[in-house]
Design a protein around this motif. Structure first.
Motif, PDB file in Angstrom:
ATOM      1  N   GLU A 197       0.611  -1.223   0.101  1.00 32.87           N
ATOM      2  CA  GLU A 197       0.155   0.155  -0.088  1.00 32.87           C
ATOM      3  C   GLU A 197       0.800   1.203  -0.117  1.00 32.87           C
ATOM      4  OE1 GLU A 197      -2.553  -0.470   3.413  1.00 32.87           O
ATOM      5  OE2 GLU A 197      -3.844  -2.129   2.199  1.00 32.87           O
ATOM      6  N   GLY A 198       2.018   1.250   1.015  1.00 34.01           N
ATOM      7  CA  GLY A 198       2.727   2.313   0.754  1.00 34.01           C
ATOM      8  C   GLY A 198       3.490   2.633  -0.626  1.00 34.01           C
ATOM      9  N   LEU A 213       2.032   1.621  -3.522  1.00 33.00           N
ATOM     10  CA  LEU A 213       0.951   2.518  -4.577  1.00 33.00           C
ATOM     11  C   LEU A 213       0.525   3.801  -4.005  1.00 33.00           C
ATOM     12  CD1 LEU A 213      -1.469  -0.734  -4.394  1.00 33.00           C
ATOM     13  CD2 LEU A 213      -0.143   0.091  -6.446  1.00 33.00           C
ATOM     14  N   ALA A 214       0.857   4.140  -2.832  1.00 35.91           N
ATOM     15  CA  ALA A 214       0.475   5.498  -2.223  1.00 35.91           C
ATOM     16  C   ALA A 214       1.348   6.382  -2.690  1.00 35.91           C
ATOM     17  CB  ALA A 214       0.622   5.596  -0.900  1.00 35.91           C
ATOM     18  N   LEU A 215       2.542   6.011  -2.797  1.00 36.82           N
ATOM     19  CA  LEU A 215       3.769   6.948  -3.479  1.00 36.82           C
ATOM     20  C   LEU A 215       3.733   6.961  -5.050  1.00 36.82           C
ATOM     21  CD1 LEU A 215       6.819   5.753  -1.250  1.00 36.82           C
ATOM     22  CD2 LEU A 215       5.450   8.029  -1.293  1.00 36.82           C
ATOM     23  N   GLY A 216       2.566   6.323  -5.619  1.00 38.17           N
ATOM     24  CA  GLY A 216       2.472   6.518  -7.246  1.00 38.17           C
ATOM     25  C   GLY A 216       3.285   5.434  -8.088  1.00 38.17           C
TER      26      GLY A 216
END
Length: 328
Positions: free
Chosen positions: A211-212, A214-217
Motif C-alpha cells: 500500500e505504501g 501504491l500511495a507513492l504512485g
C-alpha cells in the motif's frame, strides 16, 4: 504493632503436560528425520565400499558402464544427469516465476483458485504419464525444434550435432531420445512444485509495504519489482532448488525417453544418454552382487548431489527476508 511486609509470591514456571508432549513429539520427529537421512547415506556408503575399493577414483572418471568388461564408471552418467536437470531448470524457472506472479498479483479471485487447483493437480500426475506424453506426443514434434536449434545455434557446443544440418534429407532419428527432450519433459514435472512455492511466498509480501508503494504512485509492476520480488527472493531460490533436486532424481520419464548411451559429450540435442536414476532403474533387476555395489555407489553420488543442492538452498533461503519470515 507489627507491620506485614508484602513479599512476592514465588513463581514456579511449569510447562503444561500438553506442551511437553507436543514439544517431545516434534523433537522426536526432527531427530527421526536426521536419523533416517544419516542411515540412508551410511547404507549407500557401506554398499559402495567394494566398488570404490576396486576402481578407486577411476569410478568417477570412467565413462563406460559395462559390467561384463569390468568397465564401471559414472562420468558420462553424471554428465547426462546434470544436462537433463539443467535443461529442465532453464525451461521451468521462467515459466514457474511468471505463473506464480500472475496467480498472486494479476489473476482475478475466481480464476486464482482454479489456477491453484490446476497447479496442485499437475504436481499429483504420476511420472509415467509425463513420460508417455513426452514419448508419444512431444518427441515427434520436438525433433523439428532440435534441428532448428542445431541449424542456427550450432556454433554453441550444447547445440552442435554431428551431421549436416543443411542437408535436404536430414536424419530425424538423430534428434530423438535426446537429453534435451528428456529435459523438456522433466521441466513440465518440476514446474508446479516451483510455482507453488513461489506463489505462496509472494502472497505473504507485507500489505503495508504494498500500500505504501501504491500511495507513492507506483504501478502494479513497480510494486512487484520493489516489494514482492525482493521479499520473495527466498521463495524463488527455494522453489528453484527444490525443482532442481526433483529433476536430478527423476527416473521413469527419463527411462521412457532416453536411449542408453555412455559417452561424454556436451551435445544435448543428439540421440542417447542415461542419468544416474535411470541407470539404477534399468540395471538393478539383473545386477549381480558386484554390479549391485556399483549401482549403490552411483546412488550415493546422486544422494550427495541432492544433499548439496538442498543444503545450499536452505542456507541461501535462511539469509533472505522471506526465508527469515518463514522460519519464524
Amino acid at each position: 504493632m507489627t507491620t506485614q511486609v508484602d513479599r512476592p509470591r514465588p513463581v514456579r514456571p511449569s510447562v503444561p503436560v500438553s506442551d511437553r508432549v507436543f514439544r517431545g513429539t516434534v523433537r522426536a520427529a526432527g531427530i527421526a528425520v536426521l536419523v533416517i537421512m544419516g542411515a540412508i547415506g551410511l547404507f549407500l556408503a557401506y554398499q559402495a565400499v567394494p566398488t570404490l575399493r576396486q576402481f578407486g577414483w577411476g569410478f568417477f572418471t570412467e565413462p563406460s558402464f559395462i559390467p561384463n568388461q569390468e568397465k564401471l564408471g559414472i562420468a558420462a552418467v553424471g554428465l547426462f544427469t546434470l544436462q537433463v536437470a539443467g535443461v529442465a531448470i532453464v525451461l521451468a524457472f521462467p515459466l514457474a516465476l511468471a505463473t506464480a506472479l500472475y496467480i498472486s498479483e494479476y489473476a482475478p479471485a475466481r480464476l486464482r483458485r482454479t489456477l491453484i487447483a490446476i497447479l496442485d493437480l499437475m504436481a499429483a500426475i504420476p511420472s509415467v504419464v509425463y513420460g508417455l506424453f513426452g514419448f508419444v506426443f512431444l518427441t515427434p514434434h520436438m525433433i523439428y525444434l532440435s534441428r532448428w536449434l542445431s541449424k542456427y545455434l550450432g556454433f554453441l557446443p550444447f547445440f552442435d550435432v554431428r551431421t549436416d544440418v543443411n542437408a535436404a534429407s536430414w536424419e530425424q532419428s538423430l534428434y530423438t531420445s535426446s537429453p534435451f527432450i528428456a529435459g523438456v519433459v522433466v521441466a513440465m514435472m518440476v514446474l508446479p512444485f516451483a510455482a507453488s512455492i513461489m506463489r505462496e511466498v509472494f502472497s505473504q509480501a507485507p500489505l503495508g509495504e504494498r500500500e505504501g508503494a501504491l500511495a507513492l504512485g507506483s504501478t502494479r509492476w513497480g510494486v512487484i519489482r520493489s516489494v514482492v520480488l525482493p521479499f520473495g527472493k527466498g521463495g524463488v531460490i527455494g522453489g528453484t532448488m527444490l525443482a532442481l533436486g526433483r529433476a536430478l532424481g527423476e527416473t521413469i520419464a527419463v527411462v521412457m525417453i532416453l536411449a542408453p548411451v555412455f559417452d561424454i559429450r556436451l551435445r544435448i540435442l543428439e540421440n542417447g544418454g542415461v542419468t544416474i536414476s535411470s541407470l539404477i532403474a534399468l540395471r538393478f533387476g539383473e545386477a549381480t552382487q558386484s554390479q549391485l555395489s556399483s549401482l549403490m555407489a552411483a546412488g550415493l553420488v546422486l544422494f550427495l548431489f541432492t544433499l548439496v543442492v538442498n543444503t545450499v538452498a536452505s542456507t541461501i533461503v535462511a539469509r533472505t527476508r522471506s526465508g527469515s519470515a518463514t522460519e519464524i
